[in-house]
Design an enzyme around this catalytic site. Sequence first.
Site, PDB file in Angstrom:
ATOM      1  N   GLN A 270       9.513   2.839  16.095  1.00 55.28           N
ATOM      2  CA  GLN A 270       9.917   1.652  15.327  1.00 55.28           C
ATOM      3  C   GLN A 270      11.359   1.802  14.837  1.00 55.28           C
ATOM      4  O   GLN A 270      12.159   0.864  14.917  1.00 55.28           O
ATOM      5  CB  GLN A 270       8.966   1.456  14.140  1.00 55.28           C
ATOM      6  CG  GLN A 270       9.429   0.415  13.144  1.00 55.28           C
ATOM      7  CD  GLN A 270       8.408   0.126  12.072  1.00 55.28           C
ATOM      8  OE1 GLN A 270       7.473  -0.632  12.288  1.00 55.28           O
ATOM      9  NE2 GLN A 270       8.561   0.719  10.902  1.00 55.28           N
TER      10      GLN A 270
ATOM     11  N   GLY B 165       5.819   8.434   0.939  1.00 55.91           N
ATOM     12  CA  GLY B 165       6.760   8.213   2.042  1.00 55.91           C
ATOM     13  C   GLY B 165       7.682   7.031   1.740  1.00 55.91           C
ATOM     14  O   GLY B 165       8.903   7.117   1.899  1.00 55.91           O
ATOM     15  N   HIS B 166       7.077   5.920   1.273  1.00 56.91           N
ATOM     16  CA  HIS B 166       7.895   4.755   0.918  1.00 56.91           C
ATOM     17  C   HIS B 166       8.829   5.105  -0.244  1.00 56.91           C
ATOM     18  O   HIS B 166      10.008   4.738  -0.251  1.00 56.91           O
ATOM     19  CB  HIS B 166       7.008   3.588   0.475  1.00 56.91           C
ATOM     20  CG  HIS B 166       6.087   3.074   1.535  1.00 56.91           C
ATOM     21  ND1 HIS B 166       4.718   3.230   1.477  1.00 56.91           N
ATOM     22  CD2 HIS B 166       6.334   2.401   2.685  1.00 56.91           C
ATOM     23  CE1 HIS B 166       4.159   2.667   2.526  1.00 56.91           C
ATOM     24  NE2 HIS B 166       5.119   2.163   3.288  1.00 56.91           N
TER      25      HIS B 166
ATOM     26  N   ALA C 133       0.864  -1.199   0.000  1.00 55.75           N
ATOM     27  CA  ALA C 133       0.000   0.000   0.000  1.00 55.75           C
ATOM     28  C   ALA C 133       0.897   1.246   0.000  1.00 55.75           C
ATOM     29  O   ALA C 133       0.784   2.118   0.865  1.00 55.75           O
ATOM     30  CB  ALA C 133      -0.968  -0.012   1.181  1.00 55.75           C
ATOM     31  N   LEU C 134       1.775   1.266  -0.979  1.00 54.46           N
ATOM     32  CA  LEU C 134       2.864   2.240  -0.977  1.00 54.46           C
ATOM     33  C   LEU C 134       2.375   3.657  -1.249  1.00 54.46           C
ATOM     34  O   LEU C 134       1.418   3.868  -1.982  1.00 54.46           O
ATOM     35  CB  LEU C 134       3.897   1.840  -2.047  1.00 54.46           C
ATOM     36  CG  LEU C 134       4.467   0.426  -1.871  1.00 54.46           C
ATOM     37  CD1 LEU C 134       5.439   0.107  -2.994  1.00 54.46           C
ATOM     38  CD2 LEU C 134       5.143   0.264  -0.519  1.00 54.46           C
ATOM     39  N   HIS C 135       3.082   4.618  -0.648  1.00 60.43           N
ATOM     40  CA  HIS C 135       2.786   6.036  -0.873  1.00 60.43           C
ATOM     41  C   HIS C 135       4.114   6.780  -1.005  1.00 60.43           C
ATOM     42  O   HIS C 135       5.192   6.160  -0.979  1.00 60.43           O
ATOM     43  CB  HIS C 135       1.910   6.594   0.253  1.00 60.43           C
ATOM     44  CG  HIS C 135       2.422   6.288   1.625  1.00 60.43           C
ATOM     45  ND1 HIS C 135       3.601   6.817   2.122  1.00 60.43           N
ATOM     46  CD2 HIS C 135       1.957   5.471   2.597  1.00 60.43           C
ATOM     47  CE1 HIS C 135       3.810   6.368   3.336  1.00 60.43           C
ATOM     48  NE2 HIS C 135       2.843   5.532   3.656  1.00 60.43           N
TER      49      HIS C 135
ATOM     50  N   GLY D 172      10.863   4.833   7.679  1.00 56.49           N
ATOM     51  CA  GLY D 172      10.342   6.192   7.813  1.00 56.49           C
ATOM     52  C   GLY D 172      10.356   6.682   9.249  1.00 56.49           C
ATOM     53  O   GLY D 172      10.087   5.919  10.185  1.00 56.49           O
ATOM     54  N   GLU D 173      10.655   7.964   9.415  1.00 58.83           N
ATOM     55  CA  GLU D 173      10.607   8.574  10.764  1.00 58.83           C
ATOM     56  C   GLU D 173       9.181   8.735  11.249  1.00 58.83           C
ATOM     57  O   GLU D 173       8.951   9.027  12.420  1.00 58.83           O
ATOM     58  CB  GLU D 173      11.276   9.953  10.734  1.00 58.83           C
ATOM     59  CG  GLU D 173      12.774   9.871  10.787  1.00 58.83           C
ATOM     60  CD  GLU D 173      13.414  11.241  10.883  1.00 58.83           C
ATOM     61  OE1 GLU D 173      12.691  12.256  10.794  1.00 58.83           O
ATOM     62  OE2 GLU D 173      14.642  11.280  11.024  1.00 58.83           O
TER      63      GLU D 173
ATOM     64  N   SER E  17      -0.344   4.329   5.070  1.00 57.90           N
ATOM     65  CA  SER E  17      -1.250   3.422   4.343  1.00 57.90           C
ATOM     66  C   SER E  17      -2.614   3.378   5.032  1.00 57.90           C
ATOM     67  O   SER E  17      -3.638   3.158   4.397  1.00 57.90           O
ATOM     68  CB  SER E  17      -0.659   2.017   4.288  1.00 57.90           C
ATOM     69  OG  SER E  17       0.661   2.084   3.795  1.00 57.90           O
TER      70      SER E  17
HETATM   71  O1  PAF Z   1       6.632   0.078   8.910  1.00 59.55           O
HETATM   72  C1  PAF Z   1       6.234  -0.961   8.347  1.00 59.55           C
HETATM   73  O2  PAF Z   1       5.670  -0.921   7.253  1.00 59.55           O
HETATM   74  C2  PAF Z   1       6.447  -2.302   9.032  1.00 59.55           C
HETATM   75  O3  PAF Z   1       6.329  -2.193  10.409  1.00 59.55           O
HETATM   76  C3  PAF Z   1       7.767  -2.982   8.637  1.00 59.55           C
HETATM   77  C4  PAF Z   1       8.974  -2.173   9.085  1.00 59.55           C
HETATM   78  C5  PAF Z   1       7.825  -3.192   7.130  1.00 59.55           C
HETATM   79  C6  PAF Z   1       7.859  -4.364   9.311  1.00 59.55           C
HETATM   80  O4  PAF Z   1       6.812  -5.185   8.932  1.00 59.55           O
END
Ligand code: PAF
Length: 279
Positions: A153, A36-37, A32-34, A147-148, A186
């Site tokens: 995380q 940010g990715h 579900a890329l945007h 991403g920050e 996402s």
């Molecule tokens: O940030 C995410 O999309 C997830 O937590 C990651 C780092 C891909 C781990 O599944």
Amino acid sequence: MEVARSIAEMRAIVKDWRKSDQRVSLVPTMGALHEGHLSLVHKGKERTDKSIVSIFVNPAQFAPHEDFNTYPREEERDFAALRHANVDLVYAPDVKEIYPENHHTKVEVQGISQLLEGQFRPQFFIGVATVVAKLLVQVMPDVALFGEKDYQQLCVIRAMARDLDIPVDVLGGETIRESDGLAMSSRNAYLTNAERTLAPRLYQEITAIAEQVSAGADIDQVCAAASKGLSESGFKAIDYIVVKDADTLEDPTPGRPMRVLAAAWLGRTRLIDNIAVPA
Ligand code: PAF
């Protein structure tokens, strides 16, 4: 762009690149890329010869009541965006490839995982640390990017890679925002129109906190006022809105960098965001 569905296929491709000493970046995602990715992909491509994006909706980081089943899965759209970004390899394993029946190992980064998000989603960082450790060991990239927007995380993954001596440079990428300030995510797809209009309020509140704390305001007072403002504007529950040490996420101590972090519910959507306190 190549697509690998298994560890063996992915490793064969990377092994081939390594013969000519090519450096490799990895952007782990759940799809579900945007933008940010994609900004992480570009940052990785600037630093390495070959770029890999993994797409894996990781069941281990969802609690039973959470949105694993409904999490947006848009593989064709994601592949098109990654082709356009000139990604070299998409690694998209299925659940059995990552967690075969005889899989019994979990990775837990103690301390920092129990704070903030850990209070509300106790299994979340164990799931994240486990899958990211596996992806890093499988791919062995030179650089891995996160991403920050998911600031805690990023801290957990940095600590995990350091503690397990995984030879990778873990890089953060700045949060990419919609024009009204809402951090891209996402999960924003879950917001109704009315909620979407209200959502940037979270960013406005943390920005105001950062400015006021930087100017010397009392942290507890400004956080309490922001929390009240969010509730009054229609946020359903505020899980936390706090100022913490930017590295440890413990209470701030004088002279150290600080971060404002927040998580709050709008209807059935949990939004998180964070911002640095200007020095
Ligand atoms: O940030 C995410 O999309 C997830 O937590 C990651 C780092 C891909 C781990 O599944």
